[in-house]
Design an enzyme around this catalytic site. Structure first.
Site, PDB file in Angstrom:
ATOM      1  CB  CYS A   1      -2.424   2.041   5.744  1.00 37.72           C
ATOM      2  SG  CYS A   1      -1.922   1.028   4.329  1.00 37.72           S
TER       3      CYS A   1
ATOM      4  CB  CYS B   1      -6.995   0.008   4.680  1.00 38.51           C
ATOM      5  SG  CYS B   1      -5.276  -0.593   4.767  1.00 38.51           S
TER       6      CYS B   1
ATOM      7  CG  HIS C   1      -1.977  -0.996   1.229  1.00 34.21           C
ATOM      8  ND1 HIS C   1      -3.219  -0.760   1.763  1.00 34.21           N
ATOM      9  CD2 HIS C   1      -2.014  -2.272   0.771  1.00 34.21           C
ATOM     10  CE1 HIS C   1      -3.978  -1.829   1.633  1.00 34.21           C
ATOM     11  NE2 HIS C   1      -3.263  -2.771   1.035  1.00 34.21           N
TER      12      HIS C   1
ATOM     13  CD  GLU D   1      -2.065   4.446   2.868  1.00 35.72           C
ATOM     14  OE1 GLU D   1      -3.252   4.756   3.085  1.00 35.72           O
ATOM     15  OE2 GLU D   1      -1.743   3.536   2.078  1.00 35.72           O
TER      16      GLU D   1
END
Length: 152
Positions: free
Chosen positions: A88, A85, A55, A57
């Site tokens: 993260c 999410c 992801h 992040e």
């Protein structure tokens, strides 16, 4: 020193999110230190790398840790085009990011106020600002999913 606005950094993140395409959801994250210097950036690489933790992040956090020689990101601001999410959000809170700025809310998986708010269970203070260039971020995401639905 000129201090750049939240809109400036979010616009930069929106542009970076294009790097995720065409394979992955266009999401990007930037980390800026207390002096206003960009220290890390990342975009979704899950499909490219076949890595569920790819992801934006997480990619940016890893890069920032290497840059800072420290896993603590106190006094840093993270800009991300989509509300983080749970994975993260938890990583950002663990890293002690002081401010999290996101573009589009995620009512299904957003973990900083939309679907749930993990910041409520962490002891440190974190400022969360949502809706920065929200329409631009949403449009980028909608275009991606529209294109995905049209694929054979």
């Amino acid at each position: 020193m000129m201090i750049k606005s939240h809109q400036y950094w979010m616009d930069r993140a929106i542009q970076l999110a294009e790097m995720s395409l065409p394979l992955d959801v266009p999401v990007a994250a930037l980390i800026v230190d207390a002096s206003g210097t960009l220290i890390a950036e990342g975009y979704n690489t899950r499909e490219r790398d076949q890595d569920p933790s790819g992801h934006a992040e997480i990619v940016a956090l890893k890069q920032a840790g290497q840059h800072q020689h420290n896993w603590r990101m106190e006094n840093c601001i993270l800009y991300v085009t989509l509300e983080p999410c749970p994975m993260c959000a938890s990583a950002l809170l663990q890293a002690r990011i002081s401010t999290i700025v996101y573009g589009a809310a995620d009512p299904i998986q957003g973990a900083l106020g939309s679907a749930l708010n993990l910041a409520e269970v962490y002891p440190q203070d974190v400022e969360i600002l949502g809706g920065i260039l929200e329409q631009h971020c949403q449009s980028q995401l909608h275009q991606f999913f529209k294109h995905q639905r049209l694929r054979p």
